[in-house]
Write a protein that holds these residues in place. Structure first.
Motif, PDB file in Angstrom:
ATOM      1  N   GLN A 172       0.844  -1.197   0.000  1.00 25.73           N
ATOM      2  CA  GLN A 172       0.000   0.000   0.000  1.00 25.73           C
ATOM      3  C   GLN A 172       0.875   1.240   0.000  1.00 25.73           C
ATOM      4  O   GLN A 172       1.933   1.253   0.644  1.00 25.73           O
ATOM      5  N   ILE A 173       0.423   2.258  -0.700  1.00 24.03           N
ATOM      6  CA  ILE A 173       1.142   3.530  -0.710  1.00 24.03           C
ATOM      7  C   ILE A 173       0.312   4.548   0.052  1.00 24.03           C
ATOM      8  O   ILE A 173      -0.910   4.632  -0.123  1.00 24.03           O
ATOM      9  N   ASP A 174       0.999   5.292   0.915  1.00 21.79           N
ATOM     10  CA  ASP A 174       0.290   6.141   1.864  1.00 21.79           C
ATOM     11  C   ASP A 174       1.194   7.319   2.235  1.00 21.79           C
ATOM     12  O   ASP A 174       2.401   7.275   2.002  1.00 21.79           O
ATOM     13  N   ASP A 175       0.619   8.354   2.846  1.00 21.69           N
ATOM     14  CA  ASP A 175       1.448   9.437   3.390  1.00 21.69           C
ATOM     15  C   ASP A 175       2.374   8.882   4.461  1.00 21.69           C
ATOM     16  O   ASP A 175       1.977   8.021   5.258  1.00 21.69           O
ATOM     17  N   MET A 176       3.602   9.384   4.491  1.00 24.31           N
ATOM     18  CA  MET A 176       4.531   8.996   5.549  1.00 24.31           C
ATOM     19  C   MET A 176       4.047   9.564   6.884  1.00 24.31           C
ATOM     20  O   MET A 176       3.560  10.697   6.938  1.00 24.31           O
ATOM     21  N   ARG A 177       4.185   8.752   7.935  1.00 31.78           N
ATOM     22  CA  ARG A 177       3.813   9.201   9.276  1.00 31.78           C
ATOM     23  C   ARG A 177       5.056   9.192  10.163  1.00 31.78           C
ATOM     24  O   ARG A 177       6.047   8.523   9.855  1.00 31.78           O
ATOM     25  N   LEU A 205       5.810  10.104   0.762  1.00 28.95           N
ATOM     26  CA  LEU A 205       4.984   8.898   0.658  1.00 28.95           C
ATOM     27  C   LEU A 205       5.815   7.683   1.033  1.00 28.95           C
ATOM     28  O   LEU A 205       7.031   7.657   0.828  1.00 28.95           O
ATOM     29  N   VAL A 206       5.140   6.665   1.568  1.00 28.46           N
ATOM     30  CA  VAL A 206       5.809   5.383   1.826  1.00 28.46           C
ATOM     31  C   VAL A 206       5.028   4.273   1.129  1.00 28.46           C
ATOM     32  O   VAL A 206       3.805   4.351   0.976  1.00 28.46           O
ATOM     33  N   ALA A 207       5.767   3.237   0.736  1.00 32.88           N
ATOM     34  CA  ALA A 207       5.134   1.983   0.322  1.00 32.88           C
ATOM     35  C   ALA A 207       5.277   1.038   1.508  1.00 32.88           C
ATOM     36  O   ALA A 207       6.390   0.843   2.019  1.00 32.88           O
ATOM     37  N   ARG A 208       4.157   0.510   1.960  1.00 31.01           N
ATOM     38  CA  ARG A 208       4.199  -0.434   3.089  1.00 31.01           C
ATOM     39  C   ARG A 208       3.848  -1.824   2.602  1.00 31.01           C
ATOM     40  O   ARG A 208       2.906  -2.003   1.823  1.00 31.01           O
ATOM     41  N   HIS A 209       4.620  -2.801   3.079  1.00 30.11           N
ATOM     42  CA  HIS A 209       4.300  -4.201   2.822  1.00 30.11           C
ATOM     43  C   HIS A 209       3.927  -4.810   4.159  1.00 30.11           C
ATOM     44  O   HIS A 209       4.759  -4.846   5.080  1.00 30.11           O
ATOM     45  N   ARG A 210       2.705  -5.256   4.266  1.00 33.23           N
ATOM     46  CA  ARG A 210       2.188  -5.762   5.546  1.00 33.23           C
ATOM     47  C   ARG A 210       2.493  -4.770   6.670  1.00 33.23           C
ATOM     48  O   ARG A 210       3.075  -5.139   7.683  1.00 33.23           O
TER      49      ARG A 210
END
Ligand SMILES: CC(C)(COP(=O)(O)OP(=O)(O)OC[C@H]1O[C@@H](n2cnc3c(N)ncnc32)[C@H](O)[C@@H]1OP(=O)(O)O)[C@@H](O)C(=O)NCCC(=O)NCCS
Length: 172
Positions: free
Chosen positions: A14-19, A57-62
């Motif tokens: 998933q790609i999302d705003d970095m937190r 942005l970050v791409a998160r895997h699980r």
């Protein structure tokens, strides 16, 4: 117009705003990726600014960050300032997916032209940028202070010239 079809490289990506909570993992990727890594305050300051021009942005895997990108969009011009994939996840299409997703996002924000600097020795990144139609438009001599390496300026003059199709985000 060149058509670029990009599929998610992994399930559960998933790609999302970095937190702020992403920063430990992001800093690990940053340090593993660059000989002169940004310090944490560069990310933290960016996250604290108003989000009108600066995007992380970050791409998160699980749920775990595996790649990130930072860019600025001012009027029709975008500058990609930082971009890296965790070494454990390279060569699997993650960088291409995050980059394609970012270009589509930049276009939604009104960006038309996109530029970035890249080390002349960084062939993997240059190949990736060329795949999206970026071209070298300038050479910045001794741009990198750690070893005096030159930078190429890569430029995409018109985002509308590429037809991006991103699964999960819909076609552009
Ligand atoms: C550059 C980087 C982001 C690429 O991420 P990645 O997830 O490994 O790239 P992908 O698997 O999505 O590959 C996309 C394209 O990049 C190019 N590429 C990626 N790795 C490559 C390599 N080792 N050698 C040559 N080309 C390569 C290819 O054109 C590839 O497309 P293809 O597989 O269809 O031929 C990654 O290597 C990285 O984080 N490097 C360190 C940080 C960095 O250099 N950032 C960019 C600074 S300007």
């Amino acid at each position: 117009m060149s058509v670029i079809q990009v599929k998610p490289p992994l399930a559960d990506i998933q790609i999302d705003d970095m937190r702020e909570s992403d920063l430990p993992a992001v800093m690990e990727i940053e340090r593993q990726s660059f000989s002169s890594p940004w310090d944490e305050s560069s990310f933290r300051d960016g996250l604290e600014q108003d989000r009108q021009h600066v995007y992380f942005l970050v791409a998160r895997h699980r749920q775990t960050p595996i790649a990130f990108i930072n860019f600025w969009v001012v009027e029709d011009e975008a500058h990609i300032a930082n971009f890296a994939v965790s070494p454990a996840y390279r060569n699997r299409g993650v960088g291409k997916y995050l980059f394609a997703w970012s270009l589509a996002y930049i276009r939604k924000l009104g960006g038309v032209q996109v530029f970035l600097e890249v080390r002349v020795s960084n062939i993997p990144a240059q190949n990736l940028y060329r795949r999206f139609g970026f071209q070298i438009v300038a050479l910045r001599k001794k741009y990198y202070p750690d070893n005096g390496e030159d930078a190429y300026v890569f430029w995409l003059s018109d985002l509308a010239a590429i037809d991006l199709h991103l699964d999960e985000m819909g076609s552009e």
